[in-house]
Design an enzyme around this catalytic site. Structure first.
Site, PDB file in Angstrom:
ATOM      1  N   GLU A   1      -0.106  34.971  -4.710  1.00  0.00           N
ATOM      2  CA  GLU A   1       0.342  34.524  -3.395  1.00  0.00           C
ATOM      3  C   GLU A   1      -0.717  33.620  -2.772  1.00  0.00           C
ATOM      4  OE1 GLU A   1       3.422  37.344  -1.585  1.00  0.00           O
ATOM      5  OE2 GLU A   1       1.481  38.203  -1.128  1.00  0.00           O
TER       6      GLU A   1
ATOM      7  N   GLY B   1       4.099  32.695   4.779  1.00  0.00           N
ATOM      8  CA  GLY B   1       4.618  32.614   6.140  1.00  0.00           C
ATOM      9  C   GLY B   1       4.497  31.229   6.760  1.00  0.00           C
TER      10      GLY B   1
ATOM     11  N   GLU C   1      -3.014  39.638   3.803  1.00  0.00           N
ATOM     12  CA  GLU C   1      -3.181  40.034   5.214  1.00  0.00           C
ATOM     13  C   GLU C   1      -4.123  41.232   5.328  1.00  0.00           C
ATOM     14  OE1 GLU C   1       1.021  40.232   5.979  1.00  0.00           O
ATOM     15  OE2 GLU C   1       1.098  38.054   5.735  1.00  0.00           O
TER      16      GLU C   1
ATOM     17  N   ASN D   1       8.887  42.434   1.007  1.00  0.00           N
ATOM     18  CA  ASN D   1       7.823  43.025   1.829  1.00  0.00           C
ATOM     19  C   ASN D   1       8.163  42.760   3.295  1.00  0.00           C
ATOM     20  OD1 ASN D   1       5.446  43.675   3.155  1.00  0.00           O
ATOM     21  ND2 ASN D   1       4.287  41.949   2.318  1.00  0.00           N
TER      22      ASN D   1
ATOM     23  N   HIS E   1      -2.807  42.866  -0.417  1.00  0.00           N
ATOM     24  CA  HIS E   1      -2.085  41.740   0.189  1.00  0.00           C
ATOM     25  C   HIS E   1      -3.088  40.913   0.990  1.00  0.00           C
ATOM     26  CE1 HIS E   1       0.551  39.419   2.765  1.00  0.00           C
ATOM     27  NE2 HIS E   1       1.500  39.637   1.874  1.00  0.00           N
TER      28      HIS E   1
ATOM     29  N   LYS F   1       6.615  43.757   5.885  1.00  0.00           N
ATOM     30  CA  LYS F   1       5.430  43.733   6.759  1.00  0.00           C
ATOM     31  C   LYS F   1       5.688  44.627   7.978  1.00  0.00           C
ATOM     32  CE  LYS F   1       4.424  39.272   4.819  1.00  0.00           C
ATOM     33  NZ  LYS F   1       3.760  37.989   4.912  1.00  0.00           N
TER      34      LYS F   1
ATOM     35  N   SER G   1       6.452  31.974   0.956  1.00  0.00           N
ATOM     36  CA  SER G   1       7.595  31.172   1.401  1.00  0.00           C
ATOM     37  C   SER G   1       8.678  30.995   0.332  1.00  0.00           C
ATOM     38  CB  SER G   1       7.133  29.808   1.930  1.00  0.00           C
ATOM     39  OG  SER G   1       6.290  29.990   3.059  1.00  0.00           O
TER      40      SER G   1
ATOM     41  N   GLY H   1       8.484  37.703   1.763  1.00  0.00           N
ATOM     42  CA  GLY H   1       8.214  38.209   3.107  1.00  0.00           C
ATOM     43  C   GLY H   1       9.354  37.858   4.047  1.00  0.00           C
TER      44      GLY H   1
HETATM   45  P1  PGA Z   1       6.457  34.948   3.041  1.00  0.00           P
HETATM   46  O1  PGA Z   1       5.488  36.185   2.722  1.00  0.00           O
HETATM   47  O2  PGA Z   1       7.587  35.008   2.042  1.00  0.00           O
HETATM   48  O3  PGA Z   1       6.914  35.159   4.449  1.00  0.00           O
HETATM   49  O4  PGA Z   1       5.637  33.704   2.875  1.00  0.00           O
HETATM   50  C1  PGA Z   1       5.201  36.556   1.402  1.00  0.00           C
HETATM   51  C2  PGA Z   1       4.233  37.698   1.396  1.00  0.00           C
HETATM   52  O5  PGA Z   1       3.342  37.754   2.240  1.00  0.00           O
HETATM   53  O6  PGA Z   1       4.334  38.607   0.542  1.00  0.00           O
END
Ligand code: PGA
Length: 254
Positions: A170, A176, A100, A9, A98, A11, A216, A237
């Protein structure tokens, strides 16, 4: 056997030119280095999706997807993209819910249930994201929150439809942040989600559903996560923004 899926992803990252370069690298490296059985899904910003889908369309184990879609089919919804439009360019997956989107754009379970319907109606595969915040985990509310997200978001689906859903666990506190859930924490939640599905539908359906972990995921922790019995891949991500780290995560899935 359940389908294993490693999705990247992006983003809101990468210019068009950077995106093309990244996909070109990923395609080359996957072809040269990966003999495993996982499906790789590239999930770039909308504006890159058509071009990227054309690049991966002929490749067996790589496909493309969108980060979001509208819950409406068409009409006066300025700025929105429908599931039908995503289908029309040949992409196969859509991330729904998601964290976010839940956090910054106020997307709630009832709204997301409608997006799930739009995605399934258009023969796309939803990647339905669920996960608790740090506060919810510290107050031991995570199972309750996950149950609510799952039941309100996807349990209205019939048995034939639920089989088409991919779930991504998640934990919000791991996205992140560099802080990954321990393998034991992730496995515990994945097994819990599978039990919820078995209880609402049946054990065969529960056993067949792909549940990805996200938050992460890095080359350093991927192999250990993937060795868990209920973790069927990753939604990546930050580490998906570089070909080397993304392909190393893919290679961790045998
Ligand atoms: P990240 O994001 O790997 O940067 O933690 C994962 C995601 O939001 O799908």
């Amino acid at each position: 056997m359940r389908k294993k899926i490693i999705a990247g992803n992006w983003k809101m990252n990468k210019s068009f030119e950077e995106g093309m370069a990244l996909v070109t690298e990923i395609i080359g490296m996957v072809k040269d280095e990966y003999q495993g059985s996982a499906e790789v899904v590239i999930i770039p910003p909308f504006i890159h999706l058509n071009a990227i889908n054309r690049m991966v369309a002929e490749i067996n184990n790589i496909s493309s997807g969108a980060q979001n879609c509208s819950n409406h089919e068409s009409g006066a919804y300025t700025g929105e993209i429908s599931a039908g439009m995503i289908k029309s360019i040949g992409a196969e997956y859509v991330i729904v819910g998601h964290s976010e989107r839940r956090q910054y754009f106020g997307e709630h379970n009832d709204w997301l249930a409608k997006k799930i319907d739009a995605v399934i109606k258009n023969n796309l595969t939803p990647i339905y994201c669920v996960g608790e915040t740090l506060d919810e985990r510290e107050n031991n509310k995570h199972f309750e929150i996950l149950k609510q997200q799952i039941s309100e978001g996807i349990f209205h689906l019939g048995a034939d439809e639920i089989k088409k859903v991919v779930i991504a666990y998640e934990p919000v506190w791991a996205i992140g942040t560099g802080k990954t859930a321990t393998t034991a924490q992730a496995q515990e939640v994945h097994a819990y989600i599978r039990t919820l599905i078995a209880t609402h539908y049946n054990t065969d359906i529960a056993a067949a559903i792909t549940i990805q972990y996200g938050g992460s995921v890095k080359p350093e922790n991927a192999a250990e996560l993937f060795a868990s019995p209920d973790i069927d891949g990753a939604l990546v991500g930050g580490a998906a923004l570089q070909s080397r780290s993304f392909v190393d995560i893919i290679k961790a899935m045998k």
